[in-house]
Design a protein around this motif. Structure first.
Motif, PDB file in Angstrom:
ATOM      1  N   UNK A  53       0.870  -1.053   0.240  1.00  0.00           N
ATOM      2  CA  UNK A  53      -0.067  -0.074   0.170  1.00  0.00           C
ATOM      3  C   UNK A  53       1.016   1.376   0.126  1.00  0.00           C
ATOM      4  N   UNK A  54       1.875   1.128   0.813  1.00  0.00           N
ATOM      5  CA  UNK A  54       2.868   2.249   0.769  1.00  0.00           C
ATOM      6  C   UNK A  54       3.605   2.580  -0.576  1.00  0.00           C
ATOM      7  N   UNK A  55       3.926   1.532  -1.127  1.00  0.00           N
ATOM      8  CA  UNK A  55       4.571   1.440  -2.390  1.00  0.00           C
ATOM      9  C   UNK A  55       3.561   2.427  -3.726  1.00  0.00           C
ATOM     10  N   UNK A  56       2.331   1.855  -3.638  1.00  0.00           N
ATOM     11  CA  UNK A  56       1.292   2.501  -4.158  1.00  0.00           C
ATOM     12  C   UNK A  56       1.023   3.912  -4.246  1.00  0.00           C
ATOM     13  N   UNK A  57       0.996   4.283  -2.794  1.00  0.00           N
ATOM     14  CA  UNK A  57       0.988   5.596  -2.274  1.00  0.00           C
ATOM     15  C   UNK A  57       1.962   6.570  -2.720  1.00  0.00           C
ATOM     16  N   UNK A  58       3.246   6.125  -2.663  1.00  0.00           N
ATOM     17  CA  UNK A  58       4.307   6.731  -3.275  1.00  0.00           C
ATOM     18  C   UNK A  58       4.387   7.073  -4.494  1.00  0.00           C
ATOM     19  N   UNK A  59       3.819   5.849  -5.350  1.00  0.00           N
ATOM     20  CA  UNK A  59       3.760   6.335  -6.769  1.00  0.00           C
ATOM     21  C   UNK A  59       2.610   7.234  -7.270  1.00  0.00           C
ATOM     22  N   UNK A  60       1.658   7.294  -6.202  1.00  0.00           N
ATOM     23  CA  UNK A  60       0.521   8.255  -6.582  1.00  0.00           C
ATOM     24  C   UNK A  60       0.995   9.581  -6.267  1.00  0.00           C
ATOM     25  N   UNK A  61       1.798   9.787  -5.359  1.00  0.00           N
ATOM     26  CA  UNK A  61       2.492  11.121  -4.977  1.00  0.00           C
ATOM     27  C   UNK A  61       3.421  11.519  -5.897  1.00  0.00           C
ATOM     28  N   UNK A  62       4.101  10.653  -6.494  1.00  0.00           N
ATOM     29  CA  UNK A  62       5.227  10.838  -7.445  1.00  0.00           C
ATOM     30  C   UNK A  62       4.367  11.570  -8.524  1.00  0.00           C
ATOM     31  N   UNK A  63       3.331  10.711  -9.132  1.00  0.00           N
ATOM     32  CA  UNK A  63       2.857  11.003 -10.408  1.00  0.00           C
ATOM     33  C   UNK A  63       1.930  12.481 -10.295  1.00  0.00           C
ATOM     34  N   UNK A  64       1.456  12.840  -8.984  1.00  0.00           N
ATOM     35  CA  UNK A  64       0.838  14.038  -8.708  1.00  0.00           C
ATOM     36  C   UNK A  64       1.834  15.074  -8.788  1.00  0.00           C
ATOM     37  N   UNK A  65       3.053  14.751  -8.130  1.00  0.00           N
ATOM     38  CA  UNK A  65       4.021  15.839  -8.269  1.00  0.00           C
ATOM     39  C   UNK A  65       4.728  16.039  -9.675  1.00  0.00           C
ATOM     40  N   UNK A  66       4.664  15.287 -10.553  1.00  0.00           N
ATOM     41  CA  UNK A  66       5.215  15.489 -11.873  1.00  0.00           C
ATOM     42  C   UNK A  66       6.496  14.583 -11.850  1.00  0.00           C
ATOM     43  N   UNK A  67       6.659  13.550 -11.054  1.00  0.00           N
ATOM     44  CA  UNK A  67       7.816  12.706 -10.977  1.00  0.00           C
ATOM     45  C   UNK A  67       7.679  11.319 -11.023  1.00  0.00           C
ATOM     46  N   UNK A  68       8.659  10.586 -10.585  1.00  0.00           N
ATOM     47  CA  UNK A  68       8.524   9.106 -10.536  1.00  0.00           C
ATOM     48  C   UNK A  68       8.879   8.576  -9.468  1.00  0.00           C
ATOM     49  N   UNK A  69       8.394   7.523  -8.838  1.00  0.00           N
ATOM     50  CA  UNK A  69       9.109   6.868  -7.575  1.00  0.00           C
ATOM     51  C   UNK A  69      10.300   6.754  -7.453  1.00  0.00           C
TER      52      UNK A  69
END
Length: 266
Positions: A53-69
């Motif tokens: 779940x944390x991995x998915x959350x970090x991917x979501x944040x990175x995408x929203x920020x315009x970056x990658x995990x």
């Protein structure tokens, strides 16, 4: 702070950084897949949440920020005054402040009551992310970060600073041990950051404490933007004190790519 994102992950941003070639934001606890105590956008792997779940959350944040995990650089925060320099996205950091002059890494500071800070020098094009709980604050983490930037060639008067959501001065109750350390650190200005609450304990103003350290180190008061947003019940932020064990939200900062021939912004 103002909200702004094109995804389902809310990001809050400081207006002070607008137009300066730096990307900085704060997450909330909303927009993720974690459940229970960690609902929903927990970014901490150290709080007994489901790692997937944390991995998915970090991917979501990175995408929203315009970056990658893979761009995200997390620190093992030790509640001290260590400042680390980040040159690549695959570094292992053990410090409470990170500095970078590279446009690739996204510096990530995780909090759940402690104060997250982002510092940016638009002249040297260097960014820093800082974790300031009470131990780091009385250890002088904000001072140490400005001094490290200054040692690298920054003028503190050029710095822009965003202070993110954290436990409010009216809610952060501490005991006599913390009160004594605060008085030792702030001396004649201790009355600005610590006051009795009538119960035999004390209220510690971490916002003011870090602003004092920043301005005494040479940062202009008008160059500091305080979110003045509390954490905890009724807010969109995790609070370890009120809800622990719980998740972590984060402050993120990344330098934007820039033509090195661009004129000095001064």
């Amino acid at each position: 702070m103002i909200a702004g994102t094109a995804t389902d992950v809310p990001l809050l941003k400081w207006s002070i950084f607008d137009g300066h070639g730096v990307h900085a934001a704060v997450t909330t606890r909303n927009g993720g897949v974690s459940s229970g105590r960690y609902e929903s956008l927990n970014l901490g792997l150290h709080v007994d949440d489901d790692p997937e779940a944390v991995r998915v959350n970090r991917e979501r944040v990175a995408k929203a920020f315009g970056a990658t995990a893979d761009d995200l650089v997390f620190a093992r925060q030790v509640h001290g005054a260590e400042v680390a320099t980040v040159t690549s996205c695959d570094q292992v950091i053990e410090a409470d402040a990170m500095i970078t002059t590279e446009p690739g890494p996204v510096l990530v500071i995780m909090v759940a009551d402690c104060v997250p800070l982002v510092l940016f020098d638009p002249v040297r094009r260097v960014a820093a992310a800082v974790h300031a709980g009470w131990p780091g604050t009385v250890a002088g983490i904000s001072t140490a970060t400005v001094q490290e930037l200054q040692a690298g060639g920054s003028d503190p008067a050029d710095l822009l600073v965003g202070i993110g959501p954290s436990i409010s001065p009216d809610r952060y109750q501490v005991g006599a041990d913390v009160e004594a350390k605060a008085r030792q650190r702030f001396g004649d200005r201790a009355h600005e950051v610590i006051r009795p609450d009538g119960t035999g304990k004390w209220l510690f103003d971490l916002w003011r404490a870090n602003i004092i350290q920043l301005t005494e180190a040479g940062v202009r008061p008008e160059a500091i933007e305080l979110a003045a947003l509390d954490t905890g019940p009724g807010t969109p932020f995790f609070s370890h004190r009120s809800q622990g064990p719980t998740g972590r939200f984060a402050a993120l900062v990344q330098l934007s790519p820039q033509d090195q021939s661009e004129e000095d912004p001064r």
